[in-house]
Design a protein around this motif. Structure first.
Motif, PDB file in Angstrom:
ATOM      1  N   LEU A  76       0.825  -1.207   0.000  1.00  0.00           N
ATOM      2  CA  LEU A  76       0.000   0.000   0.000  1.00  0.00           C
ATOM      3  C   LEU A  76       0.859   1.257   0.000  1.00  0.00           C
ATOM      4  O   LEU A  76       0.505   2.261  -0.626  1.00  0.00           O
ATOM      5  N   VAL A  77       1.999   1.207   0.695  1.00  0.00           N
ATOM      6  CA  VAL A  77       2.917   2.355   0.676  1.00  0.00           C
ATOM      7  C   VAL A  77       3.401   2.609  -0.745  1.00  0.00           C
ATOM      8  O   VAL A  77       3.475   3.757  -1.206  1.00  0.00           O
ATOM      9  N   ARG A  84       1.774   7.739   5.221  1.00  0.00           N
ATOM     10  CA  ARG A  84       0.689   8.264   6.052  1.00  0.00           C
ATOM     11  C   ARG A  84      -0.673   8.039   5.408  1.00  0.00           C
ATOM     12  O   ARG A  84      -1.669   7.840   6.098  1.00  0.00           O
ATOM     13  N   ILE A  85      -0.714   8.043   4.062  1.00  0.00           N
ATOM     14  CA  ILE A  85      -1.990   7.799   3.378  1.00  0.00           C
ATOM     15  C   ILE A  85      -2.407   6.346   3.531  1.00  0.00           C
ATOM     16  O   ILE A  85      -3.558   6.033   3.862  1.00  0.00           O
ATOM     17  N   SER A  86      -1.462   5.421   3.290  1.00  0.00           N
ATOM     18  CA  SER A  86      -1.792   3.997   3.428  1.00  0.00           C
ATOM     19  C   SER A  86      -2.156   3.662   4.872  1.00  0.00           C
ATOM     20  O   SER A  86      -3.100   2.903   5.126  1.00  0.00           O
ATOM     21  N   LEU A  87      -1.429   4.242   5.829  1.00  0.00           N
ATOM     22  CA  LEU A  87      -1.734   3.998   7.238  1.00  0.00           C
ATOM     23  C   LEU A  87      -3.082   4.602   7.624  1.00  0.00           C
ATOM     24  O   LEU A  87      -3.828   4.022   8.424  1.00  0.00           O
ATOM     25  N   LEU A 216       1.937  12.017  11.709  1.00  0.00           N
ATOM     26  CA  LEU A 216       3.301  12.170  12.209  1.00  0.00           C
ATOM     27  C   LEU A 216       4.290  11.275  11.470  1.00  0.00           C
ATOM     28  O   LEU A 216       5.499  11.413  11.644  1.00  0.00           O
ATOM     29  N   ILE A 217       3.782  10.326  10.685  1.00  0.00           N
ATOM     30  CA  ILE A 217       4.657   9.458   9.889  1.00  0.00           C
ATOM     31  C   ILE A 217       5.110  10.236   8.670  1.00  0.00           C
ATOM     32  O   ILE A 217       4.328  10.547   7.777  1.00  0.00           O
TER      33      ILE A 217
END
Length: 634
Positions: A76-77, A84-87, A216-217
């Motif tokens: 996904l990354v 941060r989007i995938s998470l 924050l990632i």
């Protein structure tokens, strides 16, 4: 106003975000604490015959889903280009599933939503902040994994206590049932009825805090997929330049043909005034050739970057070998630039490694007189040289064999033909079993021992979460100083002692809490040690790919404890079930002590890999230099 952070600041923020994110997504090991509450809720709502052992099914189901979700995170990354989007997507799915599970009317629906779907999403979250943290702190990988794993383990500590406060603030007792378990019913049915709202409250906390934590990632320019994207953009730029040059080339050719045929001076004068006329035909052709070469180089770089990305999809699950993998890749790229010279050196090595006695005999006949004494003396010297060459040949063969074994198997297919792979999976199944059954059933065991206080049981679960988390850096440090075999023997001895003596802790709740705490340290130890064991047996690269099979073994061990509890708890009791885990630990101790897990991978290589050829050639050159120096000195 846009804030510009330094790389160090971004790394610190990423560590903080990863800690908070995993703190919010570590609900898999929280199930041991909330099982009795959720089961009690569905008993009074849907199925009065639902017992605690069936409720324990969510633990192995969630563990299996978590394992399936692990490889999805890095993919996904790469797809979204931003961790941060995938998470954020995975976090929203995971937390919303927890909230939605509180509205399910039947227990099997709760298993699907909370156990399977949320478990998949949590698996896709787990390693991403660790992976990004490694990019920012490549020399502090132990610190990165320690901080993130600590957050994951503290989930059951913090939210186990919070869940208890939400559903049972008055400390109402569980009521014993003829099925051998205790539930919140009768006078304490209000505890069961408060479960849906408590799950929703925790789900909303997870969701709100996790959304902030994902931001924050930080983005890292070297994260997976970025190099390939940059190269593709560069390739598009070159392709557009190529199209422009080809159009100019076509115009030049067309105008040249027309001017030649018509001999139109006016057209020639107009053409000379254009920008195209300033470009010489030869110059255009030269630029086209240069761009074609540049495109070819970029294509090769894209292929290399793609292979590196595929490699990272495997290696990030086993982060302890990241540095070695990068070193091998750098060494491999350096070897490609020296491929011709390496092949020549390899030919020289082969010639040197096959000394021919007849060749020596023929050579010295032309160098010296044929006097008997001279012949005998020179012959002895050549014999000694042959013996020295043979010894050097054996040393190089041993060196090559050692290096090939360090590389591991040449392909994953070879691994599946080795019995050591299946025995090592069996060993993982045997070793992790005690920790899993205690983690999933410590409340039921406490009740059988007379420790019926719900607040005490929740406290034991919270302390167990701390034990499983804080012990992992300890086991990692021990692995740096001692062999895996020695550490695992110690761990198994602890399991043998605790499985035999936990029944005696019924005399004192402090001893019981201490024993559960110690057993959870072994559970954390297995989870942190097994990636190392996998890479030691199967090599660095292939071992990363095979780790999912070991997680499958852990899942089967979890399912096995669930079946034992459901089928035998009411018949023989937990104490007798724990004797089964004593036997498992004993068998595991015998396996790690007497079974040879080491595999000679060198015999499966048909040729020496290119990255190893340069090392062998270098060693050979050093040997020749030493021989030359000794000859000169003599």
């Amino acid at each position: 106003m846009v804030f510009q952070f330094s790389m160090k600041t971004k790394g610190v923020l990423t560590l903080l975000g990863g800690f908070i994110l995993l703190l919010m997504s570590g609900s898999m090991f929280l199930w041991g604490q909330i099982n009795v509450y959720v089961t009690s809720y569905y008993r009074q709502k849907d199925d009065a015959n639902l017992d605690l052992s069936v409720g324990g099914a969510i633990f192995p189901v969630m563990m299996a889903s978590f394992g399936i979700g692990l490889p999805l995170g890095i993919k996904l990354v790469k797809i979204f280009g931003q961790a941060r989007i995938s998470l954020l997507i995975s976090t929203i799915i995971s937390c919303l599933m927890i909230v939605i599970s509180s509205y399910t009317a039947r227990f099997y629906q709760f298993v699907i939503v909370y156990g399977i779907i949320s478990g998949l999403a949590q698996g896709s979250i787990f390693f991403v902040p660790i992976y990004i943290g490694y990019l920012y702190f490549p020399n502090n990988r132990g610190l990165v994994v320690g901080i993130n794993s600590l957050g994951y383990a503290l989930n059951s500590f913090l939210f186990g206590l919070l869940f208890f406060k939400l559903v049972n603030p008055n400390g109402l007792p569980q009521i014993s049932n003829p099925d051998g378990y205790s539930y919140f019913e009768g006078v304490s049915i209000s505890v069961a009825q408060a479960v849906p709202q408590a799950i929703r409250s925790i789900g909303y906390i997870f969701l709100s805090v996790s959304i902030v934590a994902t931001q924050l990632i930080m983005y890292h320019p070297n994260q997976i997929g970025e190099q390939e994207k940059r190269l593709k953009k560069e390739l598009q730029k070159k392709e557009s330049e190529m199209k422009e040059l080809q159009q100019i080339q076509q115009k030049l050719e067309l105008i040249d043909i027309q001017s030649t045929k018509n001999n139109n001076l006016q057209d020639l004068e107009q053409f000379k005034q254009t920008d195209i006329a300033q470009l010489d035909q030869l110059e255009v052709n030269k630029k086209i050739e240069i761009i074609q070469l540049e495109e070819e180089i970029i294509h090769q770089k894209i292929q290399i970057a793609h292979k590196l990305d595929l490699q990272q999809e495997y290696e990030y699950i086993n982060p302890q070998i990241l540095k070695k993998l990068k070193f091998e890749e750098i060494q491999s790229s350096e070897n490609k630039s020296n491929e011709i010279s390496q092949n020549q050196k390899l030919v020289e090595l082969i010639v040197l490694d096959h000394p021919n006695r007849k060749q020596h005999k023929n050579s010295f006949l032309s160098e010296i007189n044929t006097k008997p004494l001279d012949l005998e003396k020179y012959y002895d010297q050549k014999e000694n040289q042959i013996e020295a060459d043979l010894q050097e040949f054996k040393k190089r063969n041993a060196y090559i064999e050692q290096q090939l074994n360090n590389l591991g198997p040449p392909s994953i297919k070879v691994c599946f033909r080795q019995p050591q792979l299946y025995v090592s999976i069996l060993l993982g199944f045997l070793v992790i079993g005690l920790g899993l059954i205690i983690n999933g059933n410590y409340k039921s065991i406490a009740k059988d021992y007379g420790f019926t206080s719900d607040s005490f049981q929740s406290l034991v679960g919270s302390l167990s979460g701390i034990a499983s988390g804080f012990c992992r850096p300890m086991w990692s440090l021990l692995l740096d100083k001692y062999s895996f075999k020695r550490i695992l023997q110690i761990l198994l001895l602890i399991e043998i002692i605790t499985s035999l003596t936990i029944q005696f802790t019924n005399v004192n709740r402090i001893f019981y809490a201490l024993w559960v705490f110690i057993i959870h340290t072994t559970l954390g130890g297995v989870l942190v040690m097994w990636p190392v064991f996998c890479s030691q047996i199967n090599g660095i690269k292939i071992g990363s790919q095979l780790y999912c099979f070991y997680w499958l073994g852990f899942t089967i061990a979890n399912l096995f404890q669930f079946m034992l509890v459901m089928g035998l708890k009411t018949k023989i009791g937990f104490n007798n079930i724990l004797y089964i885990y004593f036997a498992q630990a004993l068998i595991g101790l015998l396996l790690i002590t007497f079974y040879n897990f080491k595999i000679n991978w060198a015999k499966y290589y048909k040729e020496i890999p290119k990255n190893l050829q340069s090392q062998v050639s270098l060693q050979k050159d050093q040997t020749l230099d030493n021989q030359l120096r000794s000859t000169i000195s003599s």
